[in-house]
Design an enzyme around this catalytic site. Structure first.
Site, PDB file in Angstrom:
ATOM      1  N   ARG A 104       0.854  -1.193   0.000  1.00 34.14           N
ATOM      2  CA  ARG A 104       0.000   0.000   0.000  1.00 34.14           C
ATOM      3  C   ARG A 104       0.891   1.244   0.000  1.00 34.14           C
ATOM      4  NH1 ARG A 104      -5.385   1.000   1.491  1.00 34.14           N
ATOM      5  NH2 ARG A 104      -5.605  -1.225   1.722  1.00 34.14           N
ATOM      6  N   ASP A 203       3.424 -12.290   9.809  1.00 36.32           N
ATOM      7  CA  ASP A 203       4.339 -12.342  10.959  1.00 36.32           C
ATOM      8  C   ASP A 203       4.200 -13.675  11.697  1.00 36.32           C
ATOM      9  OD1 ASP A 203       5.601  -9.927  10.646  1.00 36.32           O
ATOM     10  OD2 ASP A 203       4.164  -8.821  11.867  1.00 36.32           O
TER      11      ASP A 203
END
Ligand code: URA
Length: 209
Positions: A104, A203
């Site tokens: 983004r 993650d």
């Protein structure tokens, strides 16, 4: 056929709860993402067409069914989508795999495609685009848009956790794309994380936090 399919099989729901649990470590998290993707691939491929062929068993001649339609391609959205490819490939080992990287832009907030490598014959394959989390829908729409440039084939989108906002966004731009998910959660928080969700899937898959 419905356009948003929630896969509520007990095994899928059980494994999803293990994924959500913050105590689940990176090794187990990775294994469960792969197992879930494998189980979900059964449902995602439920409607692929079959054709009859004549065969001979050791006892008699008969007619059997084999897959008739196009071959498949899996397109993983980097990086968390990588964790899902293995589980699907165990079920569809001849599928080809493409990758799309999207980030983004911090100023425009628009998704930007920074990497893409798709199978050359993508136009001859049905496609499953995979990303564990369908959050705002921005990345999913950008990925579908990119793949659509190269093919008119059937595209399915498979995730583990979806937010209503993401579903709405994909449905707005790509009504024809069926969304498969293990759950539709409450919504997004102020950081665009899915609530209750499972945290940052990338993650947790790669142990980067
Ligand atoms: N991406 C994630 O990994 N988790 C979320 O909750 C939303 C987007």
């Amino acid at each position: 056929m419905k356009k948003v399919i929630i896969l509520d099989h007990p095994l899928i729901q059980h494994k999803l709860t293990m994924l959500r649990d913050k105590k689940t470590d990176v090794k187990v998290f990775r294994e469960i993402v792969e197992e879930l993707s494998n189980l979900m691939a059964y449902e995602v491929t439920r409607d692929i067409p079959l054709k009859d062929i004549k065969i001979e068993t050791p006892i008699a001649r008969t007619t059997g069914k084999i897959i008739a339609g196009k071959k498949m391609a899996i397109v993983t959205i980097l990086r968390a989508g990588l964790g899902m490819a293995g589980g699907i490939l165990r079920l569809i080992p001849s599928a080809k795999v493409g990758h799309i990287g999207i980030y983004r832009d911090p100023e425009t907030l628009k998704p930007v495609c920074y990497y893409a490598k798709l199978p050359q014959d993508i136009d001859k394959r049905d496609i499953i685009i995979v990303d564990p989390m369908l959050a705002t829908g921005g990345t999913a729409v950008a990925a579908i848009e990119y793949v659509r440039r190269f093919t008119k084939s059937h595209i399915r989108f498979m995730c583990l956790v979806a937010a209503p906002e993401g579903i709405k966004m994909v449905r707005k731009y790509f009504k024809e794309v069926r969304i498969y998910t293990a759950t539709v959660d409450e919504g997004l928080n102020e950081h665009a994380y899915i609530v209750p969700g499972l945290g940052d899937a990338g993650d947790r898959l790669f142990g980067t936090k």
